[in-house]
Design a protein around this motif. Structure first.
Motif, PDB file in Angstrom:
ATOM      1  N   SER A 185      47.623  40.921  47.646  1.00  0.00           N
ATOM      2  CA  SER A 185      47.992  42.327  47.537  1.00  0.00           C
ATOM      3  C   SER A 185      46.982  43.105  46.708  1.00  0.00           C
ATOM      4  CB  SER A 185      49.387  42.439  46.912  1.00  0.00           C
ATOM      5  OG  SER A 185      49.732  43.785  46.696  1.00  0.00           O
ATOM      6  N   ALA A 186      46.521  42.518  45.594  1.00  0.00           N
ATOM      7  CA  ALA A 186      45.509  43.171  44.761  1.00  0.00           C
ATOM      8  C   ALA A 186      44.219  43.378  45.536  1.00  0.00           C
ATOM      9  CB  ALA A 186      45.250  42.344  43.506  1.00  0.00           C
ATOM     10  N   LYS A 187      43.868  42.410  46.376  1.00  0.00           N
ATOM     11  CA  LYS A 187      42.662  42.543  47.186  1.00  0.00           C
ATOM     12  C   LYS A 187      42.807  43.697  48.179  1.00  0.00           C
ATOM     13  CE  LYS A 187      39.759  40.075  50.493  1.00  0.00           C
ATOM     14  NZ  LYS A 187      39.562  38.808  51.240  1.00  0.00           N
ATOM     15  N   ALA A 188      43.984  43.813  48.796  1.00  0.00           N
ATOM     16  CA  ALA A 188      44.209  44.894  49.758  1.00  0.00           C
ATOM     17  C   ALA A 188      44.148  46.263  49.075  1.00  0.00           C
ATOM     18  CB  ALA A 188      45.559  44.702  50.445  1.00  0.00           C
ATOM     19  N   ILE A 189      44.774  46.376  47.889  1.00  0.00           N
ATOM     20  CA  ILE A 189      44.762  47.648  47.159  1.00  0.00           C
ATOM     21  C   ILE A 189      43.342  47.997  46.743  1.00  0.00           C
ATOM     22  CG2 ILE A 189      45.531  48.786  45.043  1.00  0.00           C
ATOM     23  CD1 ILE A 189      48.117  47.158  45.254  1.00  0.00           C
ATOM     24  N   SER A 190      42.586  46.990  46.313  1.00  0.00           N
ATOM     25  CA  SER A 190      41.204  47.228  45.902  1.00  0.00           C
ATOM     26  C   SER A 190      40.346  47.692  47.067  1.00  0.00           C
ATOM     27  CB  SER A 190      40.621  45.957  45.299  1.00  0.00           C
ATOM     28  OG  SER A 190      39.255  46.128  44.993  1.00  0.00           O
ATOM     29  N   SER A 191      40.562  47.085  48.232  1.00  0.00           N
ATOM     30  CA  SER A 191      39.759  47.465  49.399  1.00  0.00           C
ATOM     31  C   SER A 191      40.058  48.887  49.852  1.00  0.00           C
ATOM     32  CB  SER A 191      40.015  46.495  50.549  1.00  0.00           C
ATOM     33  OG  SER A 191      41.362  46.597  50.984  1.00  0.00           O
ATOM     34  N   LEU A 192      41.302  49.333  49.653  1.00  0.00           N
ATOM     35  CA  LEU A 192      41.650  50.700  50.036  1.00  0.00           C
ATOM     36  C   LEU A 192      40.961  51.728  49.155  1.00  0.00           C
ATOM     37  CD1 LEU A 192      45.479  50.368  50.733  1.00  0.00           C
ATOM     38  CD2 LEU A 192      43.658  50.694  52.408  1.00  0.00           C
ATOM     39  N   SER A 193      40.629  51.341  47.910  1.00  0.00           N
ATOM     40  CA  SER A 193      39.971  52.273  47.004  1.00  0.00           C
ATOM     41  C   SER A 193      38.470  52.356  47.244  1.00  0.00           C
ATOM     42  CB  SER A 193      40.230  51.861  45.547  1.00  0.00           C
ATOM     43  OG  SER A 193      39.649  50.604  45.283  1.00  0.00           O
ATOM     44  N   LEU A 194      37.921  51.455  48.068  1.00  0.00           N
ATOM     45  CA  LEU A 194      36.495  51.492  48.354  1.00  0.00           C
ATOM     46  C   LEU A 194      36.172  52.609  49.335  1.00  0.00           C
ATOM     47  CD1 LEU A 194      35.817  47.677  48.870  1.00  0.00           C
ATOM     48  CD2 LEU A 194      35.217  49.045  46.881  1.00  0.00           C
ATOM     49  N   PRO A 195      34.933  53.119  49.297  1.00  0.00           N
ATOM     50  CA  PRO A 195      34.530  54.110  50.310  1.00  0.00           C
ATOM     51  C   PRO A 195      34.624  53.523  51.713  1.00  0.00           C
ATOM     52  CG  PRO A 195      32.941  54.000  48.495  1.00  0.00           C
ATOM     53  CD  PRO A 195      33.895  52.872  48.301  1.00  0.00           C
TER      54      PRO A 195
ATOM     55  N   SER B  35      27.431  38.928  40.090  1.00  0.00           N
ATOM     56  CA  SER B  35      26.625  37.948  39.363  1.00  0.00           C
ATOM     57  C   SER B  35      27.363  37.339  38.180  1.00  0.00           C
ATOM     58  CB  SER B  35      25.322  38.595  38.891  1.00  0.00           C
ATOM     59  OG  SER B  35      25.614  39.739  38.073  1.00  0.00           O
ATOM     60  N   ALA B  36      28.110  38.141  37.415  1.00  0.00           N
ATOM     61  CA  ALA B  36      28.774  37.616  36.224  1.00  0.00           C
ATOM     62  C   ALA B  36      29.811  36.558  36.595  1.00  0.00           C
ATOM     63  CB  ALA B  36      29.435  38.755  35.454  1.00  0.00           C
ATOM     64  N   THR B  37      30.680  36.867  37.565  1.00  0.00           N
ATOM     65  CA  THR B  37      31.696  35.908  38.003  1.00  0.00           C
ATOM     66  C   THR B  37      31.053  34.701  38.656  1.00  0.00           C
ATOM     67  OG1 THR B  37      33.231  37.738  38.364  1.00  0.00           O
ATOM     68  CG2 THR B  37      33.766  35.644  39.402  1.00  0.00           C
TER      69      THR B  37
ATOM     70  N   LEU C 128      43.814  40.982  36.374  1.00  0.00           N
ATOM     71  CA  LEU C 128      43.742  39.520  36.467  1.00  0.00           C
ATOM     72  C   LEU C 128      43.716  39.070  37.922  1.00  0.00           C
ATOM     73  CD1 LEU C 128      43.878  36.670  35.264  1.00  0.00           C
ATOM     74  CD2 LEU C 128      46.368  36.911  35.188  1.00  0.00           C
ATOM     75  N   TYR C 129      44.581  39.649  38.748  1.00  0.00           N
ATOM     76  CA  TYR C 129      44.612  39.261  40.163  1.00  0.00           C
ATOM     77  C   TYR C 129      43.308  39.621  40.870  1.00  0.00           C
ATOM     78  CZ  TYR C 129      49.591  38.794  39.196  1.00  0.00           C
ATOM     79  OH  TYR C 129      50.806  38.428  38.650  1.00  0.00           O
ATOM     80  N   LEU C 130      42.710  40.759  40.500  1.00  0.00           N
ATOM     81  CA  LEU C 130      41.429  41.135  41.088  1.00  0.00           C
ATOM     82  C   LEU C 130      40.333  40.159  40.661  1.00  0.00           C
ATOM     83  CD1 LEU C 130      41.492  45.039  40.753  1.00  0.00           C
ATOM     84  CD2 LEU C 130      41.528  43.718  42.863  1.00  0.00           C
ATOM     85  N   GLN C 131      40.380  39.700  39.409  1.00  0.00           N
ATOM     86  CA  GLN C 131      39.397  38.718  38.948  1.00  0.00           C
ATOM     87  C   GLN C 131      39.552  37.408  39.708  1.00  0.00           C
ATOM     88  OE1 GLN C 131      39.640  38.316  34.681  1.00  0.00           O
ATOM     89  NE2 GLN C 131      39.519  40.524  34.355  1.00  0.00           N
ATOM     90  N   LEU C 132      40.804  37.005  39.939  1.00  0.00           N
ATOM     91  CA  LEU C 132      41.039  35.786  40.715  1.00  0.00           C
ATOM     92  C   LEU C 132      40.545  35.943  42.145  1.00  0.00           C
ATOM     93  CD1 LEU C 132      44.598  34.754  39.485  1.00  0.00           C
ATOM     94  CD2 LEU C 132      42.451  33.557  39.049  1.00  0.00           C
ATOM     95  N   ASN C 133      40.785  37.103  42.725  1.00  0.00           N
ATOM     96  CA  ASN C 133      40.304  37.342  44.075  1.00  0.00           C
ATOM     97  C   ASN C 133      38.778  37.307  44.123  1.00  0.00           C
ATOM     98  OD1 ASN C 133      40.533  38.451  46.934  1.00  0.00           O
ATOM     99  ND2 ASN C 133      39.370  40.076  45.927  1.00  0.00           N
ATOM    100  N   GLU C 134      38.137  37.886  43.108  1.00  0.00           N
ATOM    101  CA  GLU C 134      36.679  37.859  43.043  1.00  0.00           C
ATOM    102  C   GLU C 134      36.175  36.427  42.896  1.00  0.00           C
ATOM    103  OE1 GLU C 134      33.723  39.545  39.761  1.00  0.00           O
ATOM    104  OE2 GLU C 134      34.647  41.163  40.910  1.00  0.00           O
ATOM    105  N   ALA C 135      36.897  35.632  42.102  1.00  0.00           N
ATOM    106  CA  ALA C 135      36.513  34.226  41.953  1.00  0.00           C
ATOM    107  C   ALA C 135      36.629  33.482  43.274  1.00  0.00           C
ATOM    108  CB  ALA C 135      37.390  33.566  40.891  1.00  0.00           C
ATOM    109  N   MET C 136      37.661  33.805  44.071  1.00  0.00           N
ATOM    110  CA  MET C 136      37.811  33.167  45.383  1.00  0.00           C
ATOM    111  C   MET C 136      36.640  33.520  46.308  1.00  0.00           C
ATOM    112  SD  MET C 136      40.542  31.352  45.163  1.00  0.00           S
ATOM    113  CE  MET C 136      39.924  31.090  43.492  1.00  0.00           C
TER     114      MET C 136
END
Length: 363
Positions: free
Chosen positions: A330-340, A248-250, A209-217
Motif C-alpha cells: 500500500s505504501a508503494k502504491a501511495i508513493s507511486s501516485l505522488s510521482l510525476p 545508492s544509500a539503501t 518505515l514501509y517505504l524504506q522496506l519497499n525501497e529495500a525490496m
C-alpha cells in the motif's frame, strides 16, 4: 444627528430598486419606519425595503399596531453606528473594510438575529481575519451563539495553538468563573487536537518505515538480477566503475548486509541480529514476489512455500506477516501516485521490459 440628516446620508449614492420608489421622479418616497438605537438615534427607513431584506424585520413590520401611530423598530444592545451600517447594508449590500474592522462583531450578531445571510457571511469572514489572543474567547462565545461553525473552529484552533497565552487573558478567566461548559469544550478540543497530531505523526513514521522496506525490496531485486557496485549474481562480475544507482544509500547498506550474511558464522545458530534482519528481508521479498518460479532472489520460492503452509495453519505469525506485506504494498502504491506522470510511465516500462534477463544469485 437628526432623522432627516441621517436618512439623507443613508440614501446617498443608492439607486431606486423597489416597488415603493417613484418611477417618474426616481426618488425614494417618504420614510414610514423608525429604527430606535441604544444611543437614542432614530433612523428613518422604508418598510418594504426592510421587509424584503430580512424576514425577521418583515415579521415585526407586519405585526398589528395602533392606527395612526408611527411604526418603530428597536435595535438595542449594539452601538448606533453599527446599526447605521446594518441598515445601510439592507439598502445596498456593501460595507467598507474600515466598517467591518470596527463593527464586524456587532454586524455578525445583527445579521444572525435578523437573518441576513449575505452580511453574516461577510462579517464572519471579517471577524475571523481579525482574531487575536485577547478577543478569541469572546469571539468563540459569539460564534456559538450566532451559529457560525467555521468561525468557531477557527477560534478553537487559535486557542489550541496559543493556549499558554490565552490562559493569561481576562476572557479565559471569565470562562473559568462563569462558563464551565465552554471551558470543558475547549480543553477537550485541545486534547483531541494533540491526539490527532500524535496519530498523524505515528502514521507518517509508519509510512516512512514501509517505504524504506519497499525501497529495500527494490534494491534487493536490483542487486540479485543486475548487480551493483560490489555485489551481484554469481554469473556476473560486479562493476566497480559503475555509477551509484538511484537508491545508492539503501543499496550500499544492503550490499554490506549481504556480504556479512554470506560470511557470518553465527547465522546458522540464529545468534546474529544482522543475519536475522537479512532473513526477514528475504522472507518479505518472497511474500511480495509474484514470480517465485523464475525469481533469482535467494530462497524466494522456499519462503513462498513455507508461507503458504503457515497461512493454511492460520498461525499468528503468518497473519502478522500478511498485514505487513499489505502495508508495504500500500505504501508503494501511495508513493507511486505522488510521482510525476512521466516518471510513473518510465517505471512501468522498466518493470515490463522484456529484455531484462533474470540471472542467478548465489551467496
Amino acid at each position: 444627528m437628526s432623522p432627516t440628516n441621517f436618512f439623507d446620508q443613508v440614501m446617498i449614492g443608492l439607486q431606486p430598486v423597489t416597488a415603493d420608489l417613484s418611477t417618474s421622479s426616481g426618488e425614494f418616497p417618504e420614510a414610514n419606519v423608525k429604527i430606535i438605537t441604544s444611543g437614542g438615534l432614530r433612523i428613518l427607513a422604508h418598510r418594504r425595503i426592510l421587509a424584503s431584506a430580512s424576514p425577521v424585520l418583515e415579521s415585526i413590520i407586519d405585526r398589528p399596531h395602533k392606527h395612526g401611530s408611527d411604526r418603530t423598530i428597536p435595535i438595542l444592545g449594539v452601538p448606533c453606528e453599527a446599526v447605521s451600517v446594518f441598515i445601510r447594508f439592507l439598502y445596498a449590500p456593501k460595507c467598507t473594510e474600515e466598517e467591518m474592522g470596527k463593527y464586524g462583531i456587532h454586524l455578525l450578531a445583527l445579521s444572525h438575529v435578523f437573518l441576513v445571510p449575505q452580511l453574516k457571511q461577510r462579517s464572519t469572514k471579517a471577524v475571523g481575519e481579525r482574531l487575536t489572543i485577547d478577543n478569541v474567547i469572546d469571539v468563540i462565545q459569539l460564534a456559538r451563539l450566532c451559529d457560525a461553525p467555521d468561525l468557531h473552529l477557527k477560534c478553537m484552533k487559535l486557542v489550541s495553538t496559543n493556549f499558554k497565552s490565552v490562559k493569561k487573558t481576562e476572557g479565559w478567566k471569565f470562562v473559568q468563573d462563569h462558563d464551565p461548559f465552554l471551558e470543558l469544550q475547549i480543553l477537550q478540543f485541545i486534547d483531541e487536537t494533540e491526539l490527532r497530531k500524535k496519530r498523524t505523526r505515528r502514521h507518517r513514521e509508519e509510512q516512512s518505515l514501509y517505504l524504506q522496506l519497499n525501497e529495500a525490496m527494490e534494491c534487493l531485486e536490483h542487486i540479485c538480477t543486475e548487480g551493483c557496485t560490489t555485489v551481484g549474481p554469481y554469473d556476473m562480475e560486479p562493476t566497480k566503475n559503475r555509477g551509484p544507482c538511484g537508491k545508492s544509500a539503501t543499496c550500499q547498506g544492503l550490499q554490506l548486509l549481504i556480504r556479512h550474511f554470506a560470511t557470518c558464522k553465527r547465522r546458522i545458530n540464529g545468534g546474529c541480529c544482522r543475519c536475522k534482519r537479512m532473513w526477514q528481508l528475504l522472507r518479505l521479498h518472497s511474500s511480495i514476489c509474484d514470480q517465485p518460479d523464475v525469481c533469482r532472489v535467494p530462497l524466494c520460492r522456499q519462503f513462498k512455500m513455507k508461507a503458504q503452509q503457515e497461512m493454511k495453519k492460520g498461525t499468528e505469525d503468518a497473519i502478522r506477516w500478511r498485514l505487513l506485506v499489505r502495508k508495504v504494498v500500500s505504501a508503494k502504491a501511495i508513493s507511486s501516485l505522488s510521482l510525476p506522470k512521466r516518471k510513473r510511465e518510465d517505471e512501468a516500462r522498466e518493470r515490463s521490459d522484456p529484455h531484462g534477463v533474470i540471472r542467478s544469485f548465489r551467496l
